[in-house]
Design an enzyme around this catalytic site. Sequence first.
Site, short mmCIF file in Angstrom:
data_model
loop_
_atom_site.label_atom_id
_atom_site.label_comp_id
_atom_site.label_asym_id
_atom_site.label_seq_id
_atom_site.Cartn_x
_atom_site.Cartn_y
_atom_site.Cartn_z
CG HIS A 58 -2.17 0.66 0.96
ND1 HIS A 58 -3.28 0.22 0.78
CD2 HIS A 58 -2.56 1.94 1.35
CE1 HIS A 58 -4.21 1.11 0.69
NE2 HIS A 58 -3.84 2.25 1.03
CE LYS B 11 8.23 12.95 -2.12
NZ LYS B 11 8.45 13.00 -0.84
CG HIS C 45 -7.07 1.90 5.17
ND1 HIS C 45 -5.88 1.68 4.33
CD2 HIS C 45 -7.33 3.33 5.01
CE1 HIS C 45 -5.47 2.70 3.88
NE2 HIS C 45 -6.22 3.62 4.32
CG ASP D 137 -7.96 7.26 3.20
OD1 ASP D 137 -9.32 6.95 2.69
OD2 ASP D 137 -7.53 6.41 3.68
N GLY E 237 -5.26 10.16 5.14
CA GLY E 237 -4.42 11.36 4.17
C GLY E 237 -4.93 12.50 3.98
NE ARG F 92 3.11 18.75 6.67
CZ ARG F 92 3.10 18.42 5.65
NH1 ARG F 92 4.09 17.75 4.94
NH2 ARG F 92 1.93 18.14 4.99
CB ALA F 93 11.21 18.51 8.09
NE ARG G 197 4.59 22.26 -2.78
CZ ARG G 197 5.35 21.39 -2.73
NH1 ARG G 197 6.17 21.21 -3.70
NH2 ARG G 197 5.56 20.74 -1.50
CG ASN H 75 11.06 23.23 9.74
OD1 ASN H 75 11.74 22.57 8.98
ND2 ASN H 75 10.33 22.44 10.71
FE LIG Z 1 -5.54 5.67 4.23
#
Ligand SMILES: [Fe+2]
Length: 577
Positions: free
Chosen positions: A10, A36, A127, A150, A316, A427-428, A458, A537
């Site tokens: 997935h 990725k 899920h 999601d 998501g 996220r960083a 962005r 950041n």
């Molecule tokens: Fe999901």
Amino acid sequence: MLILGLNMFHADASAAIVQDGRVVFAIAEERLNRVKHYAGFPALAVQACLNAVGAKISDVDHVAVGQDSDANLAKKVQYALANPAKILNFIRLRQRKEAMRDVRSLLVKALATDPESLRFQEHHLEHHIAHIASAYYCSPWEKAAGFSYDGSGDFVSTMMARCEGNDIEVLDRVFLPHSLGSFYTMICEFIGYKKYGDEGKVMGLAPYGKDTYCETIREVIGLKNGGFELDLGYFMPLGSNQGMQISEDGTVSLAKHFSERMVELFGEPTKPHSEIPHRDMDLAFAMQHRFEEVFFHLLKELHKRVPMEDLAMAGGCALNSVANGKLFTETPFRRTWIQPAAGDEGLAIGAALHTYHSVLNQPRQYEMKNSYLGPEFADACIEASLRKANLKYRKLDREPLLAAVADQIAAGNVVGWFQGRMEWGPRALGNRSIVAHPGLPNMKDVLNARIKHREWFRPFAPSILADRQHEYFEHDHPSPFMLHVYKIRPEKRDQLCAVNHVDNTGRLQTVAREENPLYYDLIQAFERKTGIPVILNTSFNENEPIVCAPEEAIDCFQRTRMDVLAIGPYLALKTEN
Ligand SMILES: [Fe+2]
């Protein structure tokens, strides 16, 4: 007791290890194999989890997977029978899922271990229950409303639940093909953003648009008895995977989502990487606007059924930080706990914690206070990588390092900041970050030209000292995982011009000292020099998964025009290299 949680075959395959009810280590496979959104078996992530607790797979008591191919089977069959063209696809998916049910063989193969040595019990969890579990069981709450949404998962796109004590009681599901995630993806594809995960980019485009198509887009997705329904005429028939295709090599791609009806209404779709017409900005605006309307409608319905102020959320779509930032004023919920890995990598944690609390009925004592659940690297290991790369560097004590980095940021330089354990989730948050001055008008362009090469629309995000949030933002609910967008106060917008989006908002990370003392102290050191308790950041990467290991950070530093690398106690300057 050791529980291994998995999200596999997935998107965003991942593994997490829960030891006596605490999440000790968690990582997405993409960070290790550098593909990725990797969607195969998370073999490297599993090994990393086991290494983190010094265990072998034979020591593991339970393995929990955040997917259950038998869940909602009747609905799937009903859908397949009504859509004969999709039956073959349906059977293929079933076969694939059957193969992945053999977790034992997959682990034996991945870890080259003796099958006789395995003693774990295997669990499969639907899920969206796994999504909700990943939020609720990590929250500090004894009870809460649970929400997950999601594109799709186990034939469901949305779930509402009542969470109390050890239990998650499912109250409602929205079944495919109706999906708020697919609605968003369809319009993103139409305006040229066709890659898995592009939705987050287009969210940044929305405020550049106007209210041209809001009425029209309302027809694409309608509200219905506390739920919603897509007008399927705007969509291709997507099947039970909602158009998400996983290749043999584990890469994820999306099938075409939009139908000819979109073309009839709005004209030709936009080609990727072409100039953005005003039409697309307006479509992005309408898409985000409608998404929020439906989201708030769903949350109001959930609140009717679970009249509490606390909302535990994942899935998501829960990464839609703009919608998250508005829910406090648009719905009766007053507090959120959103899983930092709200996407599908979070399923690994949700499945494992659900097994611990709901299946094994173990008491709750864990709270996820930060997202630093990934690997860390000893100074010796970092130094070896610096030497191998022939970099000139200095080793500094904590305070001189903070002062030197704060000086560099204040001077307008771009710093790669690699410290401690890697973040869990997309996220960083100050351990694998690129940091810069938030108040220099050209900083966004500098970052894009030199390193990030992102779309012009962005925004970059601010990290702010948690105790100073109220001075800079119009909302004071904390945002430790960078999952809320709030308005920046008018008097602070100039001071934060590099992170102030076109609609005067920022997707902030609130940094509390107890959660990340080093990062907090860096921001404070920067404030001492500039009077601004905020730094820009962005994630430490360049068109790749966020860096995990020192050599990836060093490589990114060397191939981009980053000025400074602060990696562990070591400082390297581009001017000296
Ligand atoms: Fe999901």
